[in-house]
Scaffold this motif. Structure first.
Motif, PDB file in Angstrom:
ATOM      1  N   SER A 303      17.888 -25.828  18.718  1.00 39.88           N
ATOM      2  CA  SER A 303      18.738 -24.542  18.020  1.00 39.88           C
ATOM      3  C   SER A 303      19.235 -25.030  16.897  1.00 39.88           C
ATOM      4  O   SER A 303      20.035 -26.043  16.965  1.00 39.88           O
ATOM      5  N   LEU A 304      18.983 -24.452  15.716  1.00 43.03           N
ATOM      6  CA  LEU A 304      19.303 -24.910  14.314  1.00 43.03           C
ATOM      7  C   LEU A 304      20.173 -23.774  13.724  1.00 43.03           C
ATOM      8  O   LEU A 304      20.064 -22.635  13.910  1.00 43.03           O
ATOM      9  N   ASP A 308      18.063 -25.842   5.810  1.00 41.37           N
ATOM     10  CA  ASP A 308      16.724 -25.792   5.262  1.00 41.37           C
ATOM     11  C   ASP A 308      16.248 -27.021   6.472  1.00 41.37           C
ATOM     12  O   ASP A 308      16.819 -27.976   6.673  1.00 41.37           O
ATOM     13  N   LEU A 325      12.225 -22.914  20.502  1.00 39.15           N
ATOM     14  CA  LEU A 325      12.796 -23.194  19.017  1.00 39.15           C
ATOM     15  C   LEU A 325      13.575 -22.254  18.565  1.00 39.15           C
ATOM     16  O   LEU A 325      13.062 -20.896  18.524  1.00 39.15           O
ATOM     17  N   LEU A 327      15.860 -20.430  15.440  1.00 40.13           N
ATOM     18  CA  LEU A 327      16.043 -20.591  13.900  1.00 40.13           C
ATOM     19  C   LEU A 327      17.229 -19.556  13.770  1.00 40.13           C
ATOM     20  O   LEU A 327      17.064 -18.166  13.964  1.00 40.13           O
ATOM     21  N   ASN A 328      18.446 -19.988  13.171  1.00 39.82           N
ATOM     22  CA  ASN A 328      19.391 -18.954  13.066  1.00 39.82           C
ATOM     23  C   ASN A 328      19.898 -18.949  11.652  1.00 39.82           C
ATOM     24  O   ASN A 328      20.746 -19.682  11.045  1.00 39.82           O
ATOM     25  N   THR A 330      17.687 -20.338   9.431  1.00 46.30           N
ATOM     26  CA  THR A 330      16.986 -21.668   8.933  1.00 46.30           C
ATOM     27  C   THR A 330      15.920 -21.190   8.200  1.00 46.30           C
ATOM     28  O   THR A 330      14.798 -20.740   8.730  1.00 46.30           O
ATOM     29  N   PHE A 332      12.487 -22.934   7.398  1.00 46.33           N
ATOM     30  CA  PHE A 332      11.747 -24.076   7.987  1.00 46.33           C
ATOM     31  C   PHE A 332      10.331 -23.990   7.267  1.00 46.33           C
ATOM     32  O   PHE A 332       9.478 -23.162   7.892  1.00 46.33           O
ATOM     33  N   VAL A 346       9.340 -19.311  19.763  1.00 51.22           N
ATOM     34  CA  VAL A 346      10.061 -19.448  18.502  1.00 51.22           C
ATOM     35  C   VAL A 346      10.837 -18.163  18.202  1.00 51.22           C
ATOM     36  O   VAL A 346      10.142 -17.185  18.099  1.00 51.22           O
ATOM     37  N   ASN A 348      13.684 -16.233  15.790  1.00 50.38           N
ATOM     38  CA  ASN A 348      13.910 -16.553  14.553  1.00 50.38           C
ATOM     39  C   ASN A 348      14.923 -15.134  14.016  1.00 50.38           C
ATOM     40  O   ASN A 348      14.584 -13.957  13.989  1.00 50.38           O
ATOM     41  N   SER A 355      14.589 -15.879   5.675  1.00 50.79           N
ATOM     42  CA  SER A 355      14.910 -17.010   6.424  1.00 50.79           C
ATOM     43  C   SER A 355      13.623 -17.186   7.576  1.00 50.79           C
ATOM     44  O   SER A 355      13.179 -16.117   8.026  1.00 50.79           O
ATOM     45  N   GLY A 356      13.188 -18.303   8.073  1.00 50.43           N
ATOM     46  CA  GLY A 356      12.407 -18.378   9.090  1.00 50.43           C
ATOM     47  C   GLY A 356      11.268 -19.306   8.871  1.00 50.43           C
ATOM     48  O   GLY A 356      11.474 -20.558   8.063  1.00 50.43           O
TER      49      GLY A 356
END
Length: 445
Positions: A303-304, A308, A325, A327-328, A330, A332, A346, A348, A355-356
């Motif tokens: 979890s991020l 970036d 995975l 993404l908050n 993020t 990527f 995944v 997002n 983002s994503g």
């Protein structure tokens, strides 16, 4: 101090100082002292060193329980300064290492202790039977930075020795702003161990506002969590705040070998303020050498936070199990290939700014049956008039993405936004989300 014959060595001394079962209890340092190596190998009890406001400089390696198979060595430092190595003479610290049996060791820097670290390799649980515990609760880390070249936890394994906890304990009483790992961070690097970094009373999360840095542009590092051949288990997380910075060759979570491995890997930095991640090779969230459905289970989660990230390959969920995975906010970027396997998901979360996943034009994207990419727009766009997206791919890839939507492999959730997100082309790229305000777009319906 309990010196042999009540005669202390010269000060400074380049020699190794060894403590065994003699003098178990509390020892008090009589003044500032500089020594070579420090070896603790008592078979019972605990050595407590009350530094009495003085400084102990250790210019050699520190080894806790190097050869006492079947026994436990414990040592605690209080009320003073402990210096380990220096920038031109970085030293190793080994906490519990052995091959023939269980080698258990506890090293604690506690109340009133100030720790200055220039450590080369910190090994917590080495060999087939090492069980190690580094406890920094109540400790003040000098200048806030715990500085180490490599952290290796659970470095080997043996099928006959299953119970191998290896821990680095920190909590809100630990005065630390950054854990700085100059090269490699291995949390559960082999088999049959349970490795943790953080607060045991708060789901193994690092202290508030503590940052983690691994590698640099000068020297790329690596991160491996739950990477054991058999049943590796690693976990680290964040409480709140701090920045995760990583410059790596590879970032590998969860490893499965054919029909044998049930690995676990949890890296949860969602509560951090930001991240900056640069991986020249691969990010694996659930990893298998053969990519075969017959491989063992992997239960992994990465979890991020906002920030970036970039990698050549992003592969999620190739073995069976549960591999996620998250993404908050993020961004990527993937330059070569993205694979979501049968056990991969995944997710997002897009909140106010695009983002994503950001795929290069030459990158490939594949999602197996059972795998899912889920994009959730949790709030409308705040500011700007460009595309508001949760997935971007250079070039025209509307057909591929539309097919994934139709197969239920790409899920879109508009959240509180009144209209649904779409797949569209704009300005030489394909997006999943909301077209820019004004201008020409090509929308797939």
């Amino acid at each position: 101090m309990n010196w042999v014959g009540d005669v202390p060595p010269q000060n400074p001394t380049p020699g190794a100082i060894t403590f065994d079962d003699l003098g178990i209890g509390t020892n008090r340092l009589e003044g500032d002292r500089s020594i070579g190596a420090l070896v603790i190998k008592n078979e019972s009890g605990r050595h407590t060193f009350d530094l009495g406001g003085h400084a102990l400089s250790v210019n050699g390696n520190i080894t806790i329980n190097p050869d006492q198979g079947g026994h436990t060595s414990q040592v605690m430092f209080l009320n003073g300064v402990v210096r380990i190595g220096n920038e031109s003479n970085r030293r190793n610290v080994v906490i519990g290492s052995g091959e023939a049996s269980y080698y258990t060791a506890f090293l604690s820097f506690s109340t009133g202790c100030v720790l200055e670290t220039c450590i080369n390799t910190l090994t917590v649980g080495g060999g087939d039977g090492g069980r190690g515990n580094l406890d920094l609760r109540g400790c003040t880390v000098s200048q806030g930075v715990f500085d180490v070249t490599d952290i290796l936890m659970g470095t080997a394994g043996n099928g006959a020795r299953y119970d191998r906890p290896c821990e680095i304990r920190l909590d809100e009483s630990t005065s630390i702003t950054e854990m700085k790992v100059r090269r490699n961070l291995d949390i559960s690097a082999h088999e049959h161990n349970t490795c943790r970094i953080g607060n045991p009373s708060n789901d193994w999360k690092m202290p508030t506002n503590a940052s983690l840095t691994v590698g640099s542009q000068i020297q790329r590092g690596r991160i491996r969590v739950g990477y054991g051949y058999w049943n590796g288990d690693g976990k680290i997380g964040s409480a709140c705040g701090g920045v995760f910075t990583a410059v790596l060759t590879d970032f590998l979570l969860g490893r499965a070998s054919p029909s044998r491995c049930n690995s676990r890997a949890i890296v949860d930095f969602a509560s951090m303020s930001n991240c900056h991640i640069d991986v020249s090779g691969s990010v694996f969230v659930g990893y298998s050498e053969s990519f075969s459905s017959s491989d063992g289970n992997a239960c992994t989660r990465l979890s991020l936070p906002p920030g970036d990230a970039s990698a050549g390959d992003l592969i999620v969920g190739l073995p069976i199990g549960t591999n996620v995975l998250v993404l908050n906010g993020t961004l990527f970027t993937v330059t070569n290939r993205m694979i979501v396997g049968q056990s991969g998901r995944v997710t997002n979360f897009v909140a106010g700014a695009a983002s994503g996943i950001n795929l290069a034009g030459c990158a490939s994207l594949s999602v197996s049956n059972g795998g899912v990419i889920s994009i959730l727009f949790v709030s409308p766009q705040t500011g700007g008039c460009g595309p508001y997206w949760g997935l971007r791919w250079d070039g025209d890839h509307r057909a591929e993405l539309d097919a994934l939507v139709g197969e239920g492999k790409l899920l879109l959730d508009k959240g509180p936004i009144w209209n649904a997100p779409v797949v569209f082309c704009s300005r030489g790229a394909t997006y999943v989300g909301y077209p820019p305000r004004g201008g020409t777009v090509f929308v797939v319906k």
